[in-house]
Design a protein around this motif. Sequence first.
Motif, PDB file in Angstrom:
ATOM      1  N   PHE A  37       0.247  -0.929  -0.259  1.00 16.51           N
ATOM      2  CA  PHE A  37       0.207   0.183   0.405  1.00 16.51           C
ATOM      3  C   PHE A  37       0.887   1.827   0.055  1.00 16.51           C
ATOM      4  O   PHE A  37       0.577   1.861  -0.008  1.00 16.51           O
ATOM      5  CB  PHE A  37      -0.835   0.280   1.162  1.00 16.51           C
ATOM      6  N   GLN A  38       1.997   1.478   0.414  1.00 13.02           N
ATOM      7  CA  GLN A  38       3.209   2.725  -0.359  1.00 13.02           C
ATOM      8  C   GLN A  38       4.534   2.462  -0.759  1.00 13.02           C
ATOM      9  O   GLN A  38       5.020   2.678  -0.430  1.00 13.02           O
ATOM     10  CB  GLN A  38       3.922   2.367   1.915  1.00 13.02           C
ATOM     11  N   LYS A  39       4.151   1.082  -2.202  1.00 15.82           N
ATOM     12  CA  LYS A  39       5.198   0.954  -2.509  1.00 15.82           C
ATOM     13  C   LYS A  39       4.428   0.930  -3.276  1.00 15.82           C
ATOM     14  O   LYS A  39       3.665  -0.570  -3.627  1.00 15.82           O
ATOM     15  CB  LYS A  39       6.511   0.608  -2.048  1.00 15.82           C
ATOM     16  N   ALA A 114     -13.312  -4.675 -10.134  1.00 15.58           N
ATOM     17  CA  ALA A 114     -13.729  -3.738  -9.957  1.00 15.58           C
ATOM     18  C   ALA A 114     -12.189  -2.628  -8.779  1.00 15.58           C
ATOM     19  O   ALA A 114     -12.141  -1.797  -8.966  1.00 15.58           O
ATOM     20  CB  ALA A 114     -14.821  -3.361  -9.881  1.00 15.58           C
ATOM     21  N   HIS A 115     -12.092  -4.021  -8.282  1.00 18.38           N
ATOM     22  CA  HIS A 115     -10.655  -3.126  -7.051  1.00 18.38           C
ATOM     23  C   HIS A 115      -9.535  -3.091  -7.944  1.00 18.38           C
ATOM     24  O   HIS A 115      -8.995  -2.489  -7.737  1.00 18.38           O
ATOM     25  CB  HIS A 115     -10.780  -5.282  -6.447  1.00 18.38           C
ATOM     26  N   LEU A 116      -8.890  -4.213  -8.506  1.00 14.15           N
ATOM     27  CA  LEU A 116      -7.645  -3.691  -9.187  1.00 14.15           C
ATOM     28  C   LEU A 116      -8.086  -2.795 -10.139  1.00 14.15           C
ATOM     29  O   LEU A 116      -6.494  -1.903  -9.783  1.00 14.15           O
ATOM     30  CB  LEU A 116      -7.710  -5.351 -10.636  1.00 14.15           C
ATOM     31  N   ALA A 117      -8.858  -2.597 -10.848  1.00 20.27           N
ATOM     32  CA  ALA A 117      -8.579  -1.394 -11.303  1.00 20.27           C
ATOM     33  C   ALA A 117      -9.224  -0.370 -11.233  1.00 20.27           C
ATOM     34  O   ALA A 117      -8.118   1.143 -11.204  1.00 20.27           O
ATOM     35  CB  ALA A 117      -9.831  -1.245 -13.044  1.00 20.27           C
ATOM     36  N   TYR A 118      -9.338   0.081 -10.026  1.00 18.65           N
ATOM     37  CA  TYR A 118     -10.243   1.511  -9.428  1.00 18.65           C
ATOM     38  C   TYR A 118      -9.956   1.685  -8.298  1.00 18.65           C
ATOM     39  O   TYR A 118      -9.719   2.332  -7.785  1.00 18.65           O
ATOM     40  CB  TYR A 118     -11.357   1.376  -9.782  1.00 18.65           C
ATOM     41  N   ILE A 119      -9.620   0.746  -7.441  1.00 19.62           N
ATOM     42  CA  ILE A 119      -8.830   0.817  -5.940  1.00 19.62           C
ATOM     43  C   ILE A 119      -7.435   0.461  -5.753  1.00 19.62           C
ATOM     44  O   ILE A 119      -7.164   1.349  -4.996  1.00 19.62           O
ATOM     45  CB  ILE A 119     -10.195  -0.226  -4.925  1.00 19.62           C
ATOM     46  N   TRP A 120      -7.039  -0.335  -5.971  1.00 20.86           N
ATOM     47  CA  TRP A 120      -5.545  -1.341  -5.818  1.00 20.86           C
ATOM     48  C   TRP A 120      -4.852  -2.523  -6.888  1.00 20.86           C
ATOM     49  O   TRP A 120      -6.027  -3.237  -6.926  1.00 20.86           O
ATOM     50  CB  TRP A 120      -5.452  -1.450  -3.830  1.00 20.86           C
ATOM     51  N   GLY A 121      -3.827  -2.527  -6.797  1.00 18.95           N
ATOM     52  CA  GLY A 121      -3.807  -3.036  -8.286  1.00 18.95           C
ATOM     53  C   GLY A 121      -2.899  -4.850  -7.561  1.00 18.95           C
ATOM     54  O   GLY A 121      -2.416  -5.337  -8.764  1.00 18.95           O
ATOM     55  N   GLY A 122      -3.179  -5.189  -5.902  1.00 17.82           N
ATOM     56  CA  GLY A 122      -2.923  -6.235  -5.259  1.00 17.82           C
ATOM     57  C   GLY A 122      -3.743  -7.396  -5.595  1.00 17.82           C
ATOM     58  O   GLY A 122      -4.073  -8.368  -4.412  1.00 17.82           O
ATOM     59  N   ASP A 123      -4.996  -6.888  -6.117  1.00 15.64           N
ATOM     60  CA  ASP A 123      -6.759  -7.769  -6.071  1.00 15.64           C
ATOM     61  C   ASP A 123      -5.535  -9.704  -6.597  1.00 15.64           C
ATOM     62  O   ASP A 123      -4.870  -9.847  -7.411  1.00 15.64           O
ATOM     63  CB  ASP A 123      -7.344  -7.160  -6.960  1.00 15.64           C
ATOM     64  N   ILE A 345      -9.769   0.202   0.140  1.00  8.97           N
ATOM     65  CA  ILE A 345      -9.854   0.877   0.658  1.00  8.97           C
ATOM     66  C   ILE A 345      -9.846   2.096   2.063  1.00  8.97           C
ATOM     67  O   ILE A 345      -9.472   3.498   1.313  1.00  8.97           O
ATOM     68  CB  ILE A 345     -11.985   1.002   0.436  1.00  8.97           C
ATOM     69  N   VAL A 346      -9.348   1.642   2.824  1.00  8.24           N
ATOM     70  CA  VAL A 346      -8.877   2.047   4.099  1.00  8.24           C
ATOM     71  C   VAL A 346      -7.652   2.714   3.868  1.00  8.24           C
ATOM     72  O   VAL A 346      -7.187   3.936   4.183  1.00  8.24           O
ATOM     73  CB  VAL A 346      -9.026   1.338   5.967  1.00  8.24           C
ATOM     74  N   PHE A 347      -6.591   1.587   2.697  1.00  8.03           N
ATOM     75  CA  PHE A 347      -5.005   1.808   3.495  1.00  8.03           C
ATOM     76  C   PHE A 347      -5.044   2.975   2.197  1.00  8.03           C
ATOM     77  O   PHE A 347      -3.884   3.845   2.519  1.00  8.03           O
ATOM     78  CB  PHE A 347      -4.488   0.595   3.500  1.00  8.03           C
ATOM     79  N   THR A 348      -5.489   2.657   1.026  1.00  5.25           N
ATOM     80  CA  THR A 348      -4.942   3.020  -0.199  1.00  5.25           C
ATOM     81  C   THR A 348      -5.470   5.370   0.267  1.00  5.25           C
ATOM     82  O   THR A 348      -4.870   6.004  -0.385  1.00  5.25           O
ATOM     83  CB  THR A 348      -5.546   3.486  -1.511  1.00  5.25           C
ATOM     84  N   SER A 349      -6.922   4.824   0.631  1.00  4.52           N
ATOM     85  CA  SER A 349      -7.078   6.259   1.058  1.00  4.52           C
ATOM     86  C   SER A 349      -5.783   6.951   2.053  1.00  4.52           C
ATOM     87  O   SER A 349      -5.765   8.092   2.129  1.00  4.52           O
ATOM     88  CB  SER A 349      -9.090   5.942   2.129  1.00  4.52           C
TER      89      SER A 349
END
Length: 411
Positions: A37-39, A114-123, A345-349
């Motif tokens: 989430f940080q790299k 949806a998770h992969l494309a719009y929230i975080w890539g590590g889905d 959602i929490v950690f990308t935010s």
Amino acid sequence: MTANLTTPVTENDRIHLLDCIRGFALLGILLMNIEYFQKPLLSMMNGFDYSQTGADFGVAWFVFTFVQGKFYTMFSLLFGIGFIVFYDRAKQKHSHPRWLFTRRLIVLGAFGFAHLAYIWGGDILLNYAIAGLFLLFFVNKSAKTLLRWGIGIFLLPVILFWLGALSIEAASATPEGAAALAQDNQAAMAEVNAIIATAAEAYKNGTYADVLAARSQEIGYFYTTGIFFMTPTVLGIFLIGASLARSGVATQPEQHKTTYKKLLKYGAILGLPAALYVGFYGTQMNFLAPDFATAIAFTVTQIANFGLSFAYIAILALAIKHYKFIQQLAPAGRMALTNYLTHSIVFTSLFYGYALGMYGEIGRATATLLAILLWLAQLPLSAWWLKRFRYGPCEWLWRSLTYLQPQPFKR
């Protein structure tokens, strides 16, 4: 058989141990994911980060050695177990269980995309949905057959890795060949590092549109270079999990205590030294141009992942009757999809520049503590929710779309 497609597994049909294991696996998945989430995800190609010091180094090394890969394996085993539980029950109630399971995977794949494309890539959900489609070829196989196929398919990437290492070593036998390989490796790593630099800048300082563009570049690299390794690995683990379900080990755990004791014993005997080997000697594997040392480390990593995953599962299975805390993991496990997506959602935010913008500013130890606190908060929140509703919100949507009819939601 009836043609009714509106009766999913009821609450009384659930297997309590599996929900508890799933709730525990959520912690391990989050402990792995918190680093990325940080790299950028592609930074894993550079191996373990030795720039960390003190508590950050200790926490990172512990997760790398005893968590990374083990809980991904555990989650995948649970998916395979769930496939057998779902399908065997579905074929007793429905006239088209294959289509029902296919639709279930399509909906899961939509969540994953949806998770992969719009929230975080590590889905992991999209890859699960893709690999899960191949399970339909094994719906009527015995436990032994599932196990044999699972081991065979799982070993395919390992064999390919060794063949790659053999070819690399052979090509490096001459000075000219070694020089050419070194040049190619440098060019490949330069491409990877350029993607990493672009992504890191976007995630730290970019707009949401910048993040989407950088993520699509990372995802494109992963799915074009890694899909042939990821899918067989995941499918093999699914089938091994399916064999545990069909044999009754996973679905009737009270009747298989001896098996769980063996899983604990041999899982620890194989997994612990293998994990330590990787923790000390497998931190800098070269996946772009693997040599024999990398092939050995990769193989030992798979042993560590399976060994410790089975050991962790066995500990929970043997201790569940004696420790109330383990039983309290079940509600979070029943809401695993919702809780998993909530992590992102929490950690990308928290970290990404388009939101609170703390990307790269929190050390690994502190970030891991935040991850544990979120998971601990999800345990009572999940229990609170399920006292009022039958499913988590994402689980309800998944079931409703699978059965093409809104499912009862409130209690």
